[in-house]
Structure formats: structure tokens, C-alpha cells
Design a protein around this motif. Sequence first.
Motif, PDB file in Angstrom:
ATOM      1  N   ALA A 571     -14.761  15.281   8.436  1.00  0.00           N
ATOM      2  CA  ALA A 571     -13.725  14.462   9.072  1.00  0.00           C
ATOM      3  C   ALA A 571     -12.726  15.429   9.690  1.00  0.00           C
ATOM      4  N   LYS A 572     -11.788  14.892  10.442  1.00  0.00           N
ATOM      5  CA  LYS A 572     -10.811  15.750  11.110  1.00  0.00           C
ATOM      6  C   LYS A 572     -10.028  16.596  10.118  1.00  0.00           C
ATOM      7  N   ASP A 573      -9.785  16.044   8.920  1.00  0.00           N
ATOM      8  CA  ASP A 573      -8.977  16.753   7.939  1.00  0.00           C
ATOM      9  C   ASP A 573      -9.722  17.051   6.650  1.00  0.00           C
ATOM     10  N   LYS A 574     -11.067  16.998   6.686  1.00  0.00           N
ATOM     11  CA  LYS A 574     -11.855  17.246   5.477  1.00  0.00           C
ATOM     12  C   LYS A 574     -12.971  18.256   5.779  1.00  0.00           C
ATOM     13  N   ILE A 575     -13.101  19.235   4.883  1.00  0.00           N
ATOM     14  CA  ILE A 575     -14.138  20.260   4.996  1.00  0.00           C
ATOM     15  C   ILE A 575     -14.933  20.280   3.689  1.00  0.00           C
ATOM     16  N   LEU A 576     -16.256  20.300   3.834  1.00  0.00           N
ATOM     17  CA  LEU A 576     -17.132  20.395   2.669  1.00  0.00           C
ATOM     18  C   LEU A 576     -17.570  21.837   2.487  1.00  0.00           C
ATOM     19  N   GLY A 577     -17.543  22.310   1.259  1.00  0.00           N
ATOM     20  CA  GLY A 577     -18.003  23.657   0.951  1.00  0.00           C
ATOM     21  C   GLY A 577     -19.121  23.628  -0.069  1.00  0.00           C
ATOM     22  N   ALA A 578     -20.173  24.407   0.154  1.00  0.00           N
ATOM     23  CA  ALA A 578     -21.287  24.517  -0.792  1.00  0.00           C
ATOM     24  C   ALA A 578     -21.467  25.981  -1.144  1.00  0.00           C
ATOM     25  N   GLY A 579     -21.566  26.271  -2.431  1.00  0.00           N
ATOM     26  CA  GLY A 579     -21.723  27.650  -2.873  1.00  0.00           C
ATOM     27  C   GLY A 579     -22.054  27.731  -4.341  1.00  0.00           C
ATOM     28  N   GLU A 580     -21.349  28.588  -5.072  1.00  0.00           N
ATOM     29  CA  GLU A 580     -21.638  28.797  -6.484  1.00  0.00           C
ATOM     30  C   GLU A 580     -20.352  28.978  -7.281  1.00  0.00           C
ATOM     31  N   GLU A 581     -20.431  28.648  -8.548  1.00  0.00           N
ATOM     32  CA  GLU A 581     -19.369  28.936  -9.503  1.00  0.00           C
ATOM     33  C   GLU A 581     -20.013  29.207 -10.854  1.00  0.00           C
ATOM     34  N   ASP A 582     -19.745  30.371 -11.407  1.00  0.00           N
ATOM     35  CA  ASP A 582     -20.315  30.767 -12.703  1.00  0.00           C
ATOM     36  C   ASP A 582     -21.838  30.655 -12.713  1.00  0.00           C
ATOM     37  N   GLY A 583     -22.475  31.037 -11.609  1.00  0.00           N
ATOM     38  CA  GLY A 583     -23.925  31.042 -11.537  1.00  0.00           C
ATOM     39  C   GLY A 583     -24.572  29.697 -11.314  1.00  0.00           C
ATOM     40  N   ARG A 584     -23.780  28.656 -11.045  1.00  0.00           N
ATOM     41  CA  ARG A 584     -24.319  27.318 -10.792  1.00  0.00           C
ATOM     42  C   ARG A 584     -23.919  26.849  -9.402  1.00  0.00           C
ATOM     43  N   VAL A 585     -24.772  26.011  -8.816  1.00  0.00           N
ATOM     44  CA  VAL A 585     -24.483  25.472  -7.489  1.00  0.00           C
ATOM     45  C   VAL A 585     -23.255  24.570  -7.570  1.00  0.00           C
ATOM     46  N   LYS A 586     -22.339  24.784  -6.641  1.00  0.00           N
ATOM     47  CA  LYS A 586     -21.084  24.036  -6.630  1.00  0.00           C
ATOM     48  C   LYS A 586     -20.854  23.437  -5.251  1.00  0.00           C
ATOM     49  N   VAL A 587     -20.359  22.196  -5.225  1.00  0.00           N
ATOM     50  CA  VAL A 587     -19.972  21.534  -3.984  1.00  0.00           C
ATOM     51  C   VAL A 587     -18.495  21.173  -4.087  1.00  0.00           C
ATOM     52  N   SER A 588     -17.724  21.503  -3.063  1.00  0.00           N
ATOM     53  CA  SER A 588     -16.287  21.222  -3.054  1.00  0.00           C
ATOM     54  C   SER A 588     -15.913  20.440  -1.809  1.00  0.00           C
ATOM     55  N   LEU A 589     -14.925  19.566  -1.940  1.00  0.00           N
ATOM     56  CA  LEU A 589     -14.367  18.834  -0.812  1.00  0.00           C
ATOM     57  C   LEU A 589     -12.915  19.265  -0.652  1.00  0.00           C
ATOM     58  N   PHE A 590     -12.598  19.801   0.527  1.00  0.00           N
ATOM     59  CA  PHE A 590     -11.261  20.317   0.799  1.00  0.00           C
ATOM     60  C   PHE A 590     -10.517  19.391   1.759  1.00  0.00           C
ATOM     61  N   ASP A 591      -9.256  19.125   1.430  1.00  0.00           N
ATOM     62  CA  ASP A 591      -8.356  18.411   2.330  1.00  0.00           C
ATOM     63  C   ASP A 591      -7.541  19.459   3.077  1.00  0.00           C
ATOM     64  N   VAL A 592      -7.741  19.534   4.420  1.00  0.00           N
ATOM     65  CA  VAL A 592      -7.029  20.509   5.242  1.00  0.00           C
ATOM     66  C   VAL A 592      -6.099  19.803   6.219  1.00  0.00           C
TER      67      VAL A 592
END
Length: 692
Positions: A571-592
Motif C-alpha cells: 500500500a502507499k504507506d505499508k511495506i512488507l519485509g521477508a527475512g530471518e530472525e534467530d534462524g527462522r523465516v520471519k515476515v514483517s509488516l511496516f507502517d511507513v
Amino acid sequence: MPDEPNQNLNSKYLWVVLAAAILVAVIVFGYSGYQRTSNSVRQGGTGITGPKEKISEVKKFASEQEFKDYLEKAKNVSAPQGGRGGGEGLEAQALPKGDSSANASAAVPERVSETNVQVAGIDEPDAVKTDGKEIFFSSEHSNVYPLAEKQIVCEGGRSGCAIPPQPADSAGIKAIDAFPPEKLNIDSNISKRGDLLLIGSPGEAKKTLIVIPKGRYFWSQNESKIFGYDVTDPGKPKEIWNIELKNAASIAGAREYKGKIYIAIKTDFAGDGSCQLTPFAVKGSDFSLKCTDIYHPAAIVPTDAVYTAMIIDPSSGGVEKNVSFTGTSDFNSSVVYMSPTALYLSYYNPGDFVKALAVFFAENKNLGPDWLEQKLKNLDSYDISTSAKMTEIQELIGRYQNSLSNDDRLKMQNEMANSMGDFLARHRRDLDSTGIVKINVNDLSIDSAGSVPGKLLNQFSLDEYEGDLRAATTVGENFLSWGFGFGTSSSENTANDVYILGDKLKTEGSVIDLGRGERIYAVRFIEDNGYVVTFRRTDPLYVLDLSDPMNPEKKGELKIPGYSSYLHPIAKDKILGAGEEDGRVKVSLFDVGDPSSPREISKYNLDEYWSEISETHHAFLLDAKHQIFFLPGSKGGYIFSYAGDDLKIAKAVSEIQSKRVIYIDNFFYVIGEDRLVVFDENSWEKVGDLEL
């Protein structure tokens, strides 16, 4: 007399410290170059290791002798490690007819997903392509292994045994009648494999499937060719042309834009330095390349291959335009970015180790005698390889250390480590740089050239917007990548910058020193904004305001555990991030929405240790209509909902090893190596199943 074993150990330690601090690395001459004019192009400026215009200047070899001399000087530098992947997706393709309801039986859909690519409208090869009715899937699964990987053991240890019968090769391309899903059926098989490009939309009468070999090595003749197939009738695919790659040639990259195919082929130079190359053959006719047809940077940079870029007519396989540049054989070092108007290629220049070391001792005269500084200056003029110069430097440093007592040597080593940290802080943007060449898409003619400090992560580090090019680089990374570090100061020697290049690729503005002591893991440019993720211990997300190219600025940052290696706008003000945290797959939703204060508003940690998204952005798919996205894992596939800014699993698919997904209308197709299943996006009930 000093203790000899201790002396040798200390000498090696000091050499490690020196080597670590001066960033010895290799060139990345990415993907290939694309230039046809006879005039060289340059941009001015000077750096610690020489004039920067030599980095951004490109020209043809004037003679066979110049070609051979250049290779001789450039051949001794090894290649660096590559970066991580990531990319930007396309929105759904709107089609003029059809019924989007879950019970539709119309033959033409309204919505069809496309491959998740970097730039909308510029397609990239992948294992799956669809026109909204037919799915073409290239399977990599095979029961047949190259003979070189087999160990045929004869009874009693005898040699010369007959090779046992091998199972049929199940790899290949399947044309699948996919829409509507109740008609799910395999129309045909093509006994080839590779990445695919599909030319022709649902409304067009003719469709052409391009099959592009994957990887560097080929195990059969079929895998050393680029094929063009007429798939207008998917039940009867017909080969219409092929381009055969020669022994030393392989695919470096490909794109499709406005019905034309852009392909780059890498050819390793012959050991004899031959001036005549034959990288490929079109329909059986050899394509010959003379060394005087090849462009190269004016600076001496590591070179062991040539990249030939071509515009290919998909209907005939004919080469319409071509141009060749020098480069390196390391695919992980290749960087290319394509916009609707231009191709951008990069080549990395590691700088001059000897000059940098001479400057270091000139600025720190208390660390060495005058004769050492003078010897280093003289060494720069010697016509010998880089490796030979490094050996000579080791001997000079050893000679100096041997003249010191143990006490003085210990003192100098500690002062050396501290001084080198200060030296890098002052000069980290002067030691290495990346040259960038801009090439016109239509005719592969050169537009301009420029350079930026540091090294690009991958193709997503470049982005063109309103005539400007944005470039995100990490400076000082090679210092850490060689693994020489010397205590806590080593973690302070990297930084991350974003540069805005305007007319003729001249730098207009920059934002520097993002994530000191870290390196870039993901970049996303969206219109006037830039988003950069760096990582070493935490995951800083930086939000940049790039609306004023002359004065870009960092607006905000967010530090959270783990890292994101892929960023996707939802969205115009939302960014999705996919990566890792502590060796596990992590998905984050950021409000920008507030650039000065980005927030992680939702996150989900999967019980997975790996996702293909870390290797390729093509594995990701977003469906904005249903507010869902797909992420593959090692245990299965995950369909996430982000409705209400809350990340939840809408559907987990464990019955197949998910490789890719597409959607056609409201049907969601999950594709694995040996099976395809279809779900209704309104209910997530399974409505189709096909063994492949």
C-alpha cells in the motif's frame, strides 16, 4: 637476537592487519556492457588510488595487442562474493472479458498474475509462465544424474563395467490447460528445461515460448541451447529456432520488453588470449566476435570473460542488435538493471592496493621508516601482477619488522591497528568504486557513464525515476568479507550510502553513513521514497526522502531483531519485509506513513529455517484483491493474509513442495515439481488437483 618463531608470527599478524585494512578485492564487471559508439565516455574526479574518470570511461580495444596487454594486466585478481536477492512485483494483468466469480466457466479470465519482477512491464525468465489459460511449467526434477557425479562400482572392484539402465528423465516443460480449473489437464510435454519467457497475451493469435538454459554448466546438447517454440496450439508445440551456446559460453541474464528478447551471454576467454571468439551460433551459423569489437573500462580491472548483449526477434531468433564488453566469469558479481528506456550495467573497481598502502604510510610516518614508503611508491610502477606485488609487500613488511625489538614490534602492531581504523574512516569512499554505464534500450548505444563509491548488492540497488538513477552501495564491505578483522574496530569500517545520479550520470545528491558497521541486505525504491535494510546484529529499516535529488535525506529508522532480505510495497504507506530472525523465516509488516517514525505493526515467525524468497524474488506473489501473499518454505507453502494490517496464515499447503504460485481470476494455483493444486481464493477450498 629476536626470537625467530615469535618474529615470524608477529610478521604474519601485521600483514593480516595491513591486508584487512586496505580492502583487497576484485572487480565486478556486471552482466555485460552495452555500447556501440566509437567515442569513449567519462566522468571526472580523483580518488586515493587514481583518477576516477578511468573507472567510468569505456572504449573499444584499438588492436589485438592492446587486447592481450589488457588481459595480461587484469587476469590476476580473483572474484568477490555476491549478494542476496529481492525484487518488485507486477500488478495483475487486466483482461477485457470473463466472469471473476468462483463458479465461472468462461474461457477468458479477468485477472492473471505475472512473474514477480523488478520493473513492471519488463519480464524476467522464470520456471512458470501463463497467458491466463495455459500454464507452462519447467520442472527441474530429474531421475538422471550426470555421469561425472556417478560412481559405478563393479563387482570385485573391476573397471570397465557397463552403465546400468537409467530411469527416464522426468524433467521438462509441461503445457497445462489450467483455466477453468475443472478442465485441468496436461496438453503436451517439451523435452527441454530452463527458465521461460512467454511472448503473446491472451488476446494475441500467436504465442512464442522461449526456453533459456539455467546455470553455468550444461549436461546435454539440449541444455546448451536457447529455444524458441511456437505454442499457439499448446497441444502441438513446434520448435522454430535455436541459438547454440559454444563450450565457453553461458547465459548471464535475460529480459523481455515490448515483445523483444534481451539476452546476455558470457564467454570465458581462451587460454591463448585469442582475438577471435565464437560465443554462439544462430540456426547453425556461427556468430564471430573480434577483440576490436569489445568495449572495456579504461582502468585496468580484473577481466577473464566477455559479455555479449543481444536484442533477439522472438519469432525468428534473429539477432537484431548486439554489443560486447569485458567482465568477470563470476555470475554472483554481475549486476544489471533495466528500465523502460535504458539498460544499466555496473563494473566494480577494487582500487590499487599498493597506492593505498603508500598513502597509509605517508599519512602515518611514525609507523614506518622513509625507505618503506619509498619502496611502496616504486613498487606501484613495476609491470608485475597484483599477486606478485602483494608478495613483495609482505617481504618489505617482514624486513621492517625484523629490524625491531619485540617490545617495539608489539607497540607498532597496536598502533597500526588503531591507525588503520582511522585511515578507513577517512578514506572508505576513496578506495573502491562501482562504474555504471547507461545504454539506450532501443539500439544498445551508450548514453553516458559514471561512478559511485563502494559496491552494489544486486540489481535492486539501482532504480531509475524521472530521469535520475538511484544507487545504494556498501562501502568498506570487502574489508570484512576477507575475514581478516582485528578486534572491535573491524565492525565500524562499513557504511551504506544512497546516491542520486542525474544527467550524464553525474552525482546530484547523496545520503551516507546508513547503518555504520553493517551492510545492505535489501533495497526498495518507490517513487520519491527509498527503503534500505542493513544488518549485522539488528535490522535497521531506513526511510529516505528522495523528492529533492540535490538534497535527499534520511527521514526515519527502525531497529528490530533479525533482518529483511526482501521488501515489497503493499500500500502507499505499508511495506512488507521477508527475512530471518534467530534462524527462522520471519515476515514483517511496516507502517511507513510517517517517514520519520516507521513502525513494525505486525510480524509472523514461521517454523521454517529457509524460504526460496531468500534466493529469488520470483518465488513471491501478492494478490492485492484478496489481500494475501504467498511465501514458499522447506516444509510447505504459506498463503498469508495481511487484511486489517494483521499477518495471519490464511492457508498452509503441505501436500506438495511448493515452487511457484499464480492466480487466474479467483483461483490460486500452487505448483510443485510433481503436482499442481488449485484453491478457490474466496473459501480456500481445493477445486483442482493434477499429477505432473
